[in-house]
Motif scaffolding. Structure first.
Motif, PDB file in Angstrom:
ATOM      1  N   THR A 140      49.351  35.654  42.279  1.00 60.39           N
ATOM      2  CA  THR A 140      48.709  34.601  41.505  1.00 60.39           C
ATOM      3  C   THR A 140      47.810  35.177  40.418  1.00 60.39           C
ATOM      4  O   THR A 140      46.838  35.859  40.711  1.00 60.39           O
ATOM      5  CB  THR A 140      47.871  33.679  42.398  1.00 60.39           C
ATOM      6  OG1 THR A 140      47.176  34.513  43.301  1.00 60.39           O
ATOM      7  CG2 THR A 140      48.709  32.703  43.161  1.00 60.39           C
ATOM      8  N   SER A 141      48.194  34.929  39.198  1.00 60.02           N
ATOM      9  CA  SER A 141      47.340  35.161  38.052  1.00 60.02           C
ATOM     10  C   SER A 141      46.629  36.502  38.039  1.00 60.02           C
ATOM     11  O   SER A 141      45.411  36.583  38.105  1.00 60.02           O
ATOM     12  CB  SER A 141      46.297  34.058  37.979  1.00 60.02           C
ATOM     13  OG  SER A 141      46.512  33.353  36.819  1.00 60.02           O
ATOM     14  N   TYR A 142      47.420  37.552  37.888  1.00 54.87           N
ATOM     15  CA  TYR A 142      46.881  38.904  37.879  1.00 54.87           C
ATOM     16  C   TYR A 142      45.767  39.069  36.848  1.00 54.87           C
ATOM     17  O   TYR A 142      44.686  39.574  37.152  1.00 54.87           O
ATOM     18  CB  TYR A 142      48.022  39.880  37.598  1.00 54.87           C
ATOM     19  CG  TYR A 142      47.611  41.304  37.530  1.00 54.87           C
ATOM     20  CD1 TYR A 142      47.015  41.917  38.630  1.00 54.87           C
ATOM     21  CD2 TYR A 142      47.784  42.054  36.374  1.00 54.87           C
ATOM     22  CE1 TYR A 142      46.615  43.223  38.567  1.00 54.87           C
ATOM     23  CE2 TYR A 142      47.387  43.370  36.309  1.00 54.87           C
ATOM     24  CZ  TYR A 142      46.807  43.955  37.404  1.00 54.87           C
ATOM     25  OH  TYR A 142      46.398  45.252  37.339  1.00 54.87           O
ATOM     26  N   LEU A 143      46.027  38.587  35.623  1.00 53.54           N
ATOM     27  CA  LEU A 143      45.052  38.747  34.544  1.00 53.54           C
ATOM     28  C   LEU A 143      43.711  38.114  34.888  1.00 53.54           C
ATOM     29  O   LEU A 143      42.651  38.693  34.681  1.00 53.54           O
ATOM     30  CB  LEU A 143      45.576  38.064  33.286  1.00 53.54           C
ATOM     31  CG  LEU A 143      46.557  38.825  32.432  1.00 53.54           C
ATOM     32  CD1 LEU A 143      47.020  37.926  31.316  1.00 53.54           C
ATOM     33  CD2 LEU A 143      45.885  40.055  31.888  1.00 53.54           C
ATOM     34  N   ILE A 144      43.780  36.892  35.412  1.00 51.57           N
ATOM     35  CA  ILE A 144      42.538  36.166  35.672  1.00 51.57           C
ATOM     36  C   ILE A 144      41.803  36.774  36.858  1.00 51.57           C
ATOM     37  O   ILE A 144      40.575  36.851  36.864  1.00 51.57           O
ATOM     38  CB  ILE A 144      42.860  34.668  35.859  1.00 51.57           C
ATOM     39  CG1 ILE A 144      43.319  34.125  34.508  1.00 51.57           C
ATOM     40  CG2 ILE A 144      41.663  33.902  36.388  1.00 51.57           C
ATOM     41  CD1 ILE A 144      43.710  32.691  34.510  1.00 51.57           C
ATOM     42  N   ARG A 145      42.578  37.261  37.840  1.00 50.40           N
ATOM     43  CA  ARG A 145      41.917  37.932  38.963  1.00 50.40           C
ATOM     44  C   ARG A 145      41.150  39.159  38.480  1.00 50.40           C
ATOM     45  O   ARG A 145      40.023  39.412  38.889  1.00 50.40           O
ATOM     46  CB  ARG A 145      42.956  38.360  40.000  1.00 50.40           C
ATOM     47  CG  ARG A 145      43.179  37.323  41.065  1.00 50.40           C
ATOM     48  CD  ARG A 145      44.043  37.873  42.153  1.00 50.40           C
ATOM     49  NE  ARG A 145      45.370  38.193  41.636  1.00 50.40           N
ATOM     50  CZ  ARG A 145      46.037  39.293  41.944  1.00 50.40           C
ATOM     51  NH1 ARG A 145      45.503  40.195  42.747  1.00 50.40           N
ATOM     52  NH2 ARG A 145      47.225  39.510  41.452  1.00 50.40           N
ATOM     53  N   PHE A 147      40.004  39.667  35.486  1.00 52.09           N
ATOM     54  CA  PHE A 147      38.854  39.216  34.702  1.00 52.09           C
ATOM     55  C   PHE A 147      37.700  38.781  35.609  1.00 52.09           C
ATOM     56  O   PHE A 147      36.529  39.025  35.313  1.00 52.09           O
ATOM     57  CB  PHE A 147      39.270  38.056  33.786  1.00 52.09           C
ATOM     58  CG  PHE A 147      38.148  37.555  32.946  1.00 52.09           C
ATOM     59  CD1 PHE A 147      37.785  38.221  31.793  1.00 52.09           C
ATOM     60  CD2 PHE A 147      37.417  36.433  33.330  1.00 52.09           C
ATOM     61  CE1 PHE A 147      36.731  37.779  31.027  1.00 52.09           C
ATOM     62  CE2 PHE A 147      36.362  35.991  32.565  1.00 52.09           C
ATOM     63  CZ  PHE A 147      36.025  36.665  31.413  1.00 52.09           C
ATOM     64  N   LEU A 148      38.051  38.138  36.734  1.00 51.58           N
ATOM     65  CA  LEU A 148      36.983  37.660  37.617  1.00 51.58           C
ATOM     66  C   LEU A 148      36.212  38.803  38.264  1.00 51.58           C
ATOM     67  O   LEU A 148      35.063  38.619  38.669  1.00 51.58           O
ATOM     68  CB  LEU A 148      37.555  36.714  38.671  1.00 51.58           C
ATOM     69  CG  LEU A 148      37.797  35.308  38.109  1.00 51.58           C
ATOM     70  CD1 LEU A 148      38.675  34.501  39.026  1.00 51.58           C
ATOM     71  CD2 LEU A 148      36.479  34.589  37.864  1.00 51.58           C
ATOM     72  N   TRP A 149      36.842  39.978  38.340  1.00 53.40           N
ATOM     73  CA  TRP A 149      36.066  41.120  38.839  1.00 53.40           C
ATOM     74  C   TRP A 149      34.942  41.466  37.869  1.00 53.40           C
ATOM     75  O   TRP A 149      33.901  41.986  38.282  1.00 53.40           O
ATOM     76  CB  TRP A 149      36.969  42.332  39.101  1.00 53.40           C
ATOM     77  CG  TRP A 149      37.632  42.185  40.443  1.00 53.40           C
ATOM     78  CD1 TRP A 149      38.906  41.773  40.678  1.00 53.40           C
ATOM     79  CD2 TRP A 149      37.026  42.379  41.724  1.00 53.40           C
ATOM     80  NE1 TRP A 149      39.139  41.718  42.029  1.00 53.40           N
ATOM     81  CE2 TRP A 149      38.017  42.077  42.692  1.00 53.40           C
ATOM     82  CE3 TRP A 149      35.760  42.786  42.143  1.00 53.40           C
ATOM     83  CZ2 TRP A 149      37.760  42.166  44.065  1.00 53.40           C
ATOM     84  CZ3 TRP A 149      35.507  42.886  43.513  1.00 53.40           C
ATOM     85  CH2 TRP A 149      36.510  42.574  44.442  1.00 53.40           C
ATOM     86  N   VAL A 151      33.213  39.245  36.491  1.00 58.38           N
ATOM     87  CA  VAL A 151      32.174  38.295  36.890  1.00 58.38           C
ATOM     88  C   VAL A 151      31.497  38.764  38.177  1.00 58.38           C
ATOM     89  O   VAL A 151      30.290  38.628  38.356  1.00 58.38           O
ATOM     90  CB  VAL A 151      32.808  36.903  37.090  1.00 58.38           C
ATOM     91  CG1 VAL A 151      31.771  35.905  37.548  1.00 58.38           C
ATOM     92  CG2 VAL A 151      33.492  36.448  35.827  1.00 58.38           C
ATOM     93  N   VAL A 253      46.199  46.603  32.337  1.00 59.01           N
ATOM     94  CA  VAL A 253      45.259  45.494  32.213  1.00 59.01           C
ATOM     95  C   VAL A 253      43.870  45.870  32.726  1.00 59.01           C
ATOM     96  O   VAL A 253      42.862  45.668  32.039  1.00 59.01           O
ATOM     97  CB  VAL A 253      45.783  44.269  32.977  1.00 59.01           C
ATOM     98  CG1 VAL A 253      44.766  43.152  32.956  1.00 59.01           C
ATOM     99  CG2 VAL A 253      47.090  43.798  32.371  1.00 59.01           C
ATOM    100  N   LEU A 257      40.433  45.893  30.508  1.00 55.64           N
ATOM    101  CA  LEU A 257      39.411  44.848  30.647  1.00 55.64           C
ATOM    102  C   LEU A 257      38.124  45.377  31.271  1.00 55.64           C
ATOM    103  O   LEU A 257      37.029  44.979  30.903  1.00 55.64           O
ATOM    104  CB  LEU A 257      39.945  43.686  31.491  1.00 55.64           C
ATOM    105  CG  LEU A 257      40.911  42.710  30.823  1.00 55.64           C
ATOM    106  CD1 LEU A 257      41.325  41.639  31.802  1.00 55.64           C
ATOM    107  CD2 LEU A 257      40.289  42.084  29.586  1.00 55.64           C
TER     108      LEU A 257
ATOM    109  N   PRO B  20      38.097  36.606  44.271  1.00 51.62           N
ATOM    110  CA  PRO B  20      38.227  36.147  42.883  1.00 51.62           C
ATOM    111  C   PRO B  20      38.839  34.749  42.784  1.00 51.62           C
ATOM    112  O   PRO B  20      38.441  33.959  41.921  1.00 51.62           O
ATOM    113  CB  PRO B  20      39.161  37.174  42.252  1.00 51.62           C
ATOM    114  CG  PRO B  20      39.168  38.336  43.152  1.00 51.62           C
ATOM    115  CD  PRO B  20      38.884  37.822  44.520  1.00 51.62           C
ATOM    116  N   ASP B 198      53.629  34.937  35.705  1.00 48.28           N
ATOM    117  CA  ASP B 198      52.403  35.722  35.799  1.00 48.28           C
ATOM    118  C   ASP B 198      52.523  37.076  35.106  1.00 48.28           C
ATOM    119  O   ASP B 198      51.539  37.793  34.957  1.00 48.28           O
ATOM    120  CB  ASP B 198      52.083  35.915  37.286  1.00 48.28           C
ATOM    121  CG  ASP B 198      50.659  36.356  37.497  1.00 48.28           C
ATOM    122  OD1 ASP B 198      49.788  35.884  36.749  1.00 48.28           O
ATOM    123  OD2 ASP B 198      50.415  37.176  38.389  1.00 48.28           O
TER     124      ASP B 198
END
Lengths: 375, 268
Positions: A140-145, A147-149, A151, A253, A257, B20, B198
C-alpha cells in the motif's frame, strides 16, 4: 517466490545410459518437453525481449562513448575508469553498501522472531490471517509510507514531540532525519515482509517430530532451537538476506526523500546520470559497477560464513551446526562492519580491501577443501 | 495461547508495520497546512480539494488504464508460466524460470534504466504504453507466484478424466482447469493491479511527459502546501488497496480450498 525456486530444480534425467542421441531425443523431443516449452514460450519471450536484451544493452552501453547529443559507437573503458576513480561514486556506493547491510541485518534479525511466532505459536487456521496482516503494508502506497516517516522522524515529528512531551529530551533529536540513519529505519520498515515470508516458509517445512526428538534426547529448549531449528531455518534466512540486500541497495525513493545530501545512494546517482545529465554510457557503467559490487559483497558474505563454519566446526565438532552458524553470522557482520569503518576512514583503500578479502576467502576455502579431500 | 513473549513481540512488530498507515488518515483530516503535531481540529477540506485538481484526475485516469492493462497482460503471461512450471518438465526449466522471476530481486532502477535504453534505442516514444510494458515485467513474477500455488494444488486425475471422456487439450484446459484455477486468476488480477497502481520507479523513468498517480504524488512532495491534499489522496488509495487485497485474499483461499490443496498461507 521460494516455491518457484524449489520447483525449478532441473529436469528428470532418464536412467540407464543408452546412446547419447537417444537421450537427447528423450530430453528435448519428448512430447512433455515440447508442450512445456510451448507453454512457457510467451512469458519467456517477453522476459527475453524486455529483460535479458535490455540488461545486455546497458552492459554494452557502458563501453560506449558519450557525445553531446548522440552516443558514439567508439568502444572504451573510460566510463569504468571514471566511475571507479570518482570519489563521489566511491562515497555513494560505500554508503549504499553500508545502508543495505544495516537494513538487511536489522530486518532479518527482527523478522526471525516474528516468523517463528507465526509458524510455531499461531494456530494453523489463523496463520494466513497473520501473513495477510504482515503483507498488507508492503502493497500500500510505498511513496506515502516513506513520506510519513518524515513526519515520524522529523523535527516536530511524532518521536520528537512524544519524547519532549514526556520530558525525556529537551531538544529535538536531529540525528534521525536527512541522513543515512533515517534511510535505514525507513527501508527496514519497507522490506520487513520480504524478510518474514522466506523465513516463515523455511520454518513451516521443519518436521515437528525432529524437535520432539531433540527434547527426548535430553536437549534443553534453547539447545534444541540452536542445534535443530536454526540450521533447518538457514535456507530461509539466506533467501531473506538476498531478497532484502539486493533491492535495498538500488532503492531510489527513500534516499531521495529522507536521505538529505548526506544520505544519497547509488540509485540517485544512476538517476542523475540518466535523466539529468543525459549521459547513458556513464549511467550504465555506474549501474553495472554497483551490481558487480553487490555480487562481490554476496560472494564474500557467503564464502566467509562457510569459512567460519568450517573453522568453528573444526574446533567444536560438526554436530554443533547451530552454534557454528551463529558464530559465522557474527563474524560476517563484524568483518563487514570493519570493512566499512576502514572504508570510511581510509576511503581510497575500500575497494582494494573488499576485493582482497573476497579473494582471500575463496582461496582459503579452496585450500581447506583440498586438505579435506587429502584426509 | 502459548508463547506469550513472542505474542507481545509480534503485536509490537505489527504496530511498527502499521504506524505510517495509521498516521495517514489522522493528517488527512487534520485542519492544518503543516504535517506535524500537535493536531488542530477536524476538517474534510483536503478531500474536497481533490476535486479541483485536473492534473490529479489525469494521473488517476492514466494509472487506471495502465493498471488494468498490466493486470490482464501479466496474469495472462503468469498463467502460461505457472502452468508450464507446475505441469511439465522440460530442459532449461530452472534457467528460464529464473530469468522470468529475476525482477523480484533486481533493483527496480536497474530494470527501469535498461528498458529506457532499449526503448529509446529502437525509437519507441515514452508514453503510458511503455509504462505498461515495464509494469508487466515487474508484475508477472508475482502473478506466477500466486498462480503456481493454484495450479500446484490441481488434481492431475481430473484432467485425465476429462481426456478419458473425450475432450482434447484445449477444451480440457477451458472446461476443467480454468474454472478450477479461476479464483487464483482473479486474485492475481487484483494483486497485479494493486502493484501497478503503487509502482513508482518504472513510471518515473518510462512515462515521458505524462504522469501516473505515484509520479504525481512524488512531484507534489516538493510543494509543502500540497502535502495535506496528498495525505487525503493517500488515505483513499490505501483504503482502495486494502479492499482489493482483501478480495484477492478471499479468492486465493477459495481457490486453494476448491482444488483441495492445503493452505500454506500468504501470497508468495
Amino acid at each position: 517466490m521460494i516455491k518457484i525456486g524449489l520447483q525449478a530444480e532441473g529436469t528428470t534425467e532418464s536412467l540407464g545410459g543408452t546412446m547419447a542421441q537417444g537421450r537427447l531425443q528423450r530430453r528435448i523431443l519428448n512430447p512433455e518437453a515440447i508442450n512445456g516449452l510451448k507453454m512457457i514460450s510467451p512469458t519467456a519471450l517477453y522476459a527475453t525481449l524486455l529483460l535479458a536484451v535490455p540488461l545486455f544493452l546497458i552492459f554494452l552501453y557502458s563501453f560506449l562513448t558519450d557525445g553531446y547529443l548522440t552516443i558514439e559507437r567508439i568502444p572504451t573503458f573510460g566510463n569504468y575508469v571514471e566511475t571507479w576513480t570518482s570519489p563521489v561514486f566511491e562515497k555513494v556506493l560505500m554508503r549504499s553498501l553500508g545502508v543495505s547491510m544495516a537494513v538487511t541485518a536489522a530486518t532479518v534479525l527482527a523478522a526471525f522472531p516474528m516468523a517463528y511466532f507465526v509458524s510455531f505459536y499461531v494456530e494453523p487456521s489463523k496463520k494466513s490471517i497473520w501473513l495477510f496482516l504482515i503483507t498488507i503494508p508492503f502493497w500500500t502506497s510505498y511513496l506515502i509510507r516513506v513520506f510519513l516517516w518524515l513526519v515520524i522522524l522529523g523535527y516536530n515529528g511524532v518521536i520528537n514531540s512524544t519524547l519532549m512531551g514526556l520530558g525525556v529530551i529537551t531538544e529535538p533529536i536531529t540525528a534521525i532525519l536527512y541522513n543515512a540513519n533515517s534511510v535505514v529505519i525507513t527501508l527496514a520498515h519497507a522490506y520487513a515482509p520480504f524478510a518474514i515470508l522466506p523465513i516463515f516458509v523455511a520454518l513451516e517445512k521443519i518436521d515437528r517430530s525432529l524437535l520432539e526428538a531433540g527434547r527426548d534426547l535430553g536437549e534443553s529448549p534453547l539447545m534444541t532451537f540452536v542445534r535443530v531449528t536454526l540450521p533447518l531455518a538457514l535456507p530461509g534466512v539466506v533467501s531473506a538476506i538476498m531478497i532484502v540486500f539486493i533491492p535495498t541497495i538500488g532503492d531510489y525513493v527513500t534516499p531521495s526523500l529522507l536521505g538529505g545530501p548526506e544520505g544519497k545512494m547509488v540509485a540517485n546517482l544512476v538517476q542523475l546520470q540518466y535523466l539529468k545529465l543525459d549521459n547513458y554510457p556513464m549511467g550504465s557503467a555506474t549501474a553495472v559497477s554497483s551490481m558487480a559490487m553487490v555480487g562481490i559483497a554476496l560472494i564474500v558474505g557467503f564464502a566467509q560464513s562457510k569459512l567460519f563454519r568450517r573453522v568453528y566446526g573444526a574446533f567444536i565438532g560438526y554436530s554443533n551446526a547451530g552454534l557454528s552458524i551463529l558464530a559465522a553470522l557474527a563474524a560476517v557482520l563484524i568483518s563487514f562492519g570493519a570493512c566499512i569503518v576502514v572504508g570510511v576512514v581510509a576511503s581510497g583503500a575500500f575497494f582494494a580491501i573488499v576485493l582482497a578479502v573476497a579473494i582471500g576467502h575463496i582461496a582459503l576455502l579452496i585450500w581447506l577443501k583440498s586438505q579435506e579431500s587429502k584426509a | 495461547m502459548k508463547g506469550g513473549g513472542f505474542k507481545i513481540y509480534a503485536v509490537a512488530y505489527l504496530i511498527f508495520l502499521y504506524a505510517p498507515i495509521i498516521l495517514l488518515p489522522i493528517f488527512a483530516f487534520n485542519n492544518a497546512a503543516i504535517i506535524a503535531f500537535p493536531l488542530s481540529g477536524f476538517t474534510t477540506k483536503w478531500f474536497q480539494a481533490l476535486w479541483a485538481e485536473p492534473a490529479l484526475w489525469n494521473a488517476a485516469k492514466n494509472s487506471l488504464i495502465v493498471g488494468v492493462s498490466t493486470s490482464i497482460l501479466s496474469t495472462a503471461l503468469g498463467v502460461f508460466a505457472a502452468r508450464a512450471s507446475t505441469r511439465y518438465n522440460f530442459p532449461g526449466k530452472g534457467g528460464i524460470l529464473g530469468m522470468i522471476m529475476l525482477p523480484l530481486v533486481l533493483p527496480e532502477i536497474i530494470l527501469a534504466v535498461a528498458l529506457l535504453v532499449l526503448l529509446l534505442g529502437i525509437g519507441v516514444p515514452l508514453s503510458m504504453f511503455t509504462v505498461t510494458l515495464g509494469h508487466v515485467l515487474v508484475c508477472t513474477p508475482f502473478s506466477i507466484a500466486i498462480l503456481s500455488a493454484a495450479f500446484q494444488s490441481l488434481d492431475r486425475s481430473l484432467e485425465e478424466a476429462s481426456y478419458d471422456l473425450g475432450e482434447n487439450a484445449v477444451t480440457t484446459f477451458w472446461l476443467v482447469i480454468l474454472p478450477l484455477v479461476m479464483p487464483g486468476i482473479i486474485s492475481s488480477l487484483l494483486i497485479t493491479f494493486t502493484i501497478s497502481l503503487d509502482e513508482f520507479i518504472m513510471a518515473f523513468f518510462l512515462a515521458g511527459t505524462e504522469s501516473t498517480l505515484p509520479v504525481y504524488i512524488f512531484s507534489q512532495f516538493r510543494f509543502p502546501q500540497a502535502v495535506p491534499v496528498i495525505m487525503a489522496l493517500g488515505t483513499i488509495l490505501v483504503l482502495l488497496s486494502i479492499t482489493l487485497l482483501s478480495i484477492a485474499e478471499y479468492f486465493r483461499r477459495r481457490g486453494i480450498a476448491r482444488t483441495g490443496g492445503k493452505d500454506t498461507g500468504g501470497f508468495l
